[in-house]
Design a protein around this motif. Structure first.
Motif, PDB file in Angstrom:
ATOM      1  N   LEU A  23       0.930  -1.000  -0.088  1.00 23.71           N
ATOM      2  CA  LEU A  23      -0.122   0.011   0.028  1.00 23.71           C
ATOM      3  C   LEU A  23       0.831   1.263  -0.154  1.00 23.71           C
ATOM      4  CD1 LEU A  23      -2.598  -1.393   2.224  1.00 23.71           C
ATOM      5  CD2 LEU A  23      -3.046  -0.674  -0.007  1.00 23.71           C
ATOM      6  N   ALA A  24       1.786   0.977   0.708  1.00 24.31           N
ATOM      7  CA  ALA A  24       2.956   2.383   0.675  1.00 24.31           C
ATOM      8  C   ALA A  24       3.396   2.689  -0.752  1.00 24.31           C
ATOM      9  CB  ALA A  24       4.122   2.239   1.557  1.00 24.31           C
ATOM     10  N   SER A  25       3.750   1.454  -1.571  1.00 25.12           N
ATOM     11  CA  SER A  25       4.211   1.628  -2.783  1.00 25.12           C
ATOM     12  C   SER A  25       3.229   2.244  -3.945  1.00 25.12           C
ATOM     13  CB  SER A  25       4.704   0.181  -3.432  1.00 25.12           C
ATOM     14  OG  SER A  25       3.449  -0.305  -3.717  1.00 25.12           O
ATOM     15  N   GLN A  26       2.065   2.034  -3.150  1.00 23.53           N
ATOM     16  CA  GLN A  26       0.740   2.740  -3.948  1.00 23.53           C
ATOM     17  C   GLN A  26       0.411   4.324  -3.574  1.00 23.53           C
ATOM     18  OE1 GLN A  26      -2.520  -0.191  -4.185  1.00 23.53           O
ATOM     19  NE2 GLN A  26      -1.160  -1.629  -5.147  1.00 23.53           N
ATOM     20  N   LYS A  27       1.202   4.739  -2.531  1.00 23.92           N
ATOM     21  CA  LYS A  27       1.051   5.917  -1.950  1.00 23.92           C
ATOM     22  C   LYS A  27      -0.215   6.378  -1.300  1.00 23.92           C
ATOM     23  CE  LYS A  27       3.905   8.457  -5.713  1.00 23.92           C
ATOM     24  NZ  LYS A  27       4.944   7.629  -5.482  1.00 23.92           N
ATOM     25  N   ALA A  28      -0.811   5.222  -0.222  1.00 26.87           N
ATOM     26  CA  ALA A  28      -1.531   5.255   0.503  1.00 26.87           C
ATOM     27  C   ALA A  28      -1.035   5.977   1.868  1.00 26.87           C
ATOM     28  CB  ALA A  28      -2.168   3.810   0.825  1.00 26.87           C
ATOM     29  N   LYS A  29      -1.958   6.518   2.733  1.00 23.20           N
ATOM     30  CA  LYS A  29      -1.689   7.073   3.986  1.00 23.20           C
ATOM     31  C   LYS A  29      -1.942   5.934   4.941  1.00 23.20           C
ATOM     32  CE  LYS A  29      -2.761  11.728   2.619  1.00 23.20           C
ATOM     33  NZ  LYS A  29      -3.658  12.789   3.068  1.00 23.20           N
ATOM     34  N   LEU A  30      -0.981   5.637   5.776  1.00 23.82           N
ATOM     35  CA  LEU A  30      -1.195   4.215   6.722  1.00 23.82           C
ATOM     36  C   LEU A  30      -1.069   4.546   8.011  1.00 23.82           C
ATOM     37  CD1 LEU A  30       1.824   1.993   4.841  1.00 23.82           C
ATOM     38  CD2 LEU A  30      -1.027   2.321   4.516  1.00 23.82           C
ATOM     39  N   VAL A  31      -2.181   3.854   8.743  1.00 20.51           N
ATOM     40  CA  VAL A  31      -1.991   3.640  10.275  1.00 20.51           C
ATOM     41  C   VAL A  31      -1.718   2.250  10.518  1.00 20.51           C
ATOM     42  CG1 VAL A  31      -3.428   4.086  12.321  1.00 20.51           C
ATOM     43  CG2 VAL A  31      -4.076   5.308  10.180  1.00 20.51           C
ATOM     44  N   LEU A  32      -0.702   2.091  11.356  1.00 21.61           N
ATOM     45  CA  LEU A  32      -0.079   1.032  11.823  1.00 21.61           C
ATOM     46  C   LEU A  32      -0.566   0.682  13.326  1.00 21.61           C
ATOM     47  CD1 LEU A  32       3.375   0.648   9.979  1.00 21.61           C
ATOM     48  CD2 LEU A  32       1.205   0.044   9.051  1.00 21.61           C
ATOM     49  N   VAL A  33      -1.211  -0.228  13.432  1.00 24.37           N
ATOM     50  CA  VAL A  33      -1.847  -0.705  14.794  1.00 24.37           C
ATOM     51  C   VAL A  33      -0.986  -1.975  15.211  1.00 24.37           C
ATOM     52  CG1 VAL A  33      -3.601  -1.192  16.355  1.00 24.37           C
ATOM     53  CG2 VAL A  33      -3.857   0.479  14.555  1.00 24.37           C
ATOM     54  N   ASP A  34      -0.341  -2.026  16.456  1.00 24.21           N
ATOM     55  CA  ASP A  34       0.152  -3.278  16.679  1.00 24.21           C
ATOM     56  C   ASP A  34       0.495  -3.204  18.506  1.00 24.21           C
ATOM     57  OD1 ASP A  34       1.536  -5.595  14.832  1.00 24.21           O
ATOM     58  OD2 ASP A  34       2.184  -5.853  16.723  1.00 24.21           O
TER      59      ASP A  34
END
Ligand code: NAD
Length: 257
Positions: A23-34
């Motif tokens: 998704l980063a390679s497709q330029k999305a904005k990400l929220v990573l939860v862990d």
């Protein structure tokens, strides 16, 4: 996925991280939860190094705790103002034991994370997507959400439940532009599966891995990136009409008996 806001639970490693990378390679904005704060920080750093200008919000949270789920959803809306995609992925395998010998605390933990964690995410994100009139959700089931797997009763119960809940979310929220699907991965080589091979053969986990792969129609294990690409499609507006499905990505394994 350019500028689409996507939340990924269990985003620090394995299938969650692989989808974050696609998704980063497709330029999305990400929220990573862990809930693994160290792995989360490492994941964010690695992604930012690889994809210049990437916008990432990392939130340390345990998906089995309702207040922490509400907090990651609130923080996403505060930062990005909307949620286009939700990859409801965090899950654990539990231990391997026959049904009557299964440790009750581990049984409950598997249900709390794999079932309640998935439900809490839907409970807090669906209202936001409903308000937007748009959303794409991918829940993570398993081949163990399609058929039985020896010595993994709570895992199999929780993953069948995820598949069922996916159908209900599709039925109840399709009218608001929200498409919900589940994926059912077979054996994809992630830290979780590597741990399972250690349990099956503590002396020689590589032998367990080889033996498992030899039983797959493709004679191989799956690649997390392939799962990431399927997830990216299902989370995109290119998916205009697939909803309520549990899609196996398993080299054909779920068709065997
Ligand atoms: P993994 O263990 O490699 O990664 C899972 C990530 O989720 C880790 O970063 C972990 O810290 C995080 N996590 C676990 N419980 C959490 C919680 N309560 N709150 C927040 N974060 C949590 O596992 P994976 O193989 O990437 O599995 C991801 C999902 O895919 C799981 O739901 C799993 O059941 C499912 N799955 C995986 C496979 C496979 O072959 N790898 C097959 C079928 C289904």
């Amino acid at each position: 996925m350019k500028n689409k806001v996507v939340i990924i639970t269990g985003g620090a490693m394995g299938l969650g991280y692989a989808a974050a990378d696609v998704l980063a390679s497709q330029k999305a904005k990400l929220v990573l939860v862990d809930y693994n704060a160290d792995a989360l920080a490492e994941a964010e750093e690695k992604l930012k190094k690889t994809y210049e200008g990437l916008e990432v919000l990392s939130v340390t949270a345990d998906v089995s705790k309702e207040d922490q789920v509400k907090a990651y959803v609130d923080q996403t809306v505060d930062k990005f103002g909307r949620i286009d995609g939700f990859y409801n992925n965090a899950g654990i395998e539990g231990r391997q034991a026959s049904m009557i010998d299964y440790d009750m605390d581990v049984f409950k933990k598997v249900i709390d994370i794999n079932l309640m964690g998935v439900y809490y995410g839907l409970r807090y994100i669906l209202p936001i997507m409903k308000e937007q009139g748009y959303g794409r959700i991918v829940n993570v089931a398993s081949v163990g959400g399609i058929r039985g797997v020896l010595n993994q009763s709570p895992y199999v119960a929780s993953k069948h439940a995820v598949s069922g809940m996916t159908k209900n979310a599709a039925l109840e929220y399709g009218q608001y532009g929200i498409l919900t699907n589940a994926i059912a991965p077979g054996a994809i080589l992630t830290p979780m599966v590597a741990e399972a091979f250690k349990q099956v053969n503590p002396e020689d986990p590589k032998a367990a891995e080889k033996e498992y792969a030899s039983r797959n129609p493709t004679r191989s294990l799956g690649d997390p990136q392939d799962v990431g690409k399927l997830v990216a499609y299902l989370l995109s507006a290119d998916n205009g009409y697939v909803s309520g499905q549990t899609i196996a990505i398993d080299g054909g394994e779920s068709n065997m008996y």
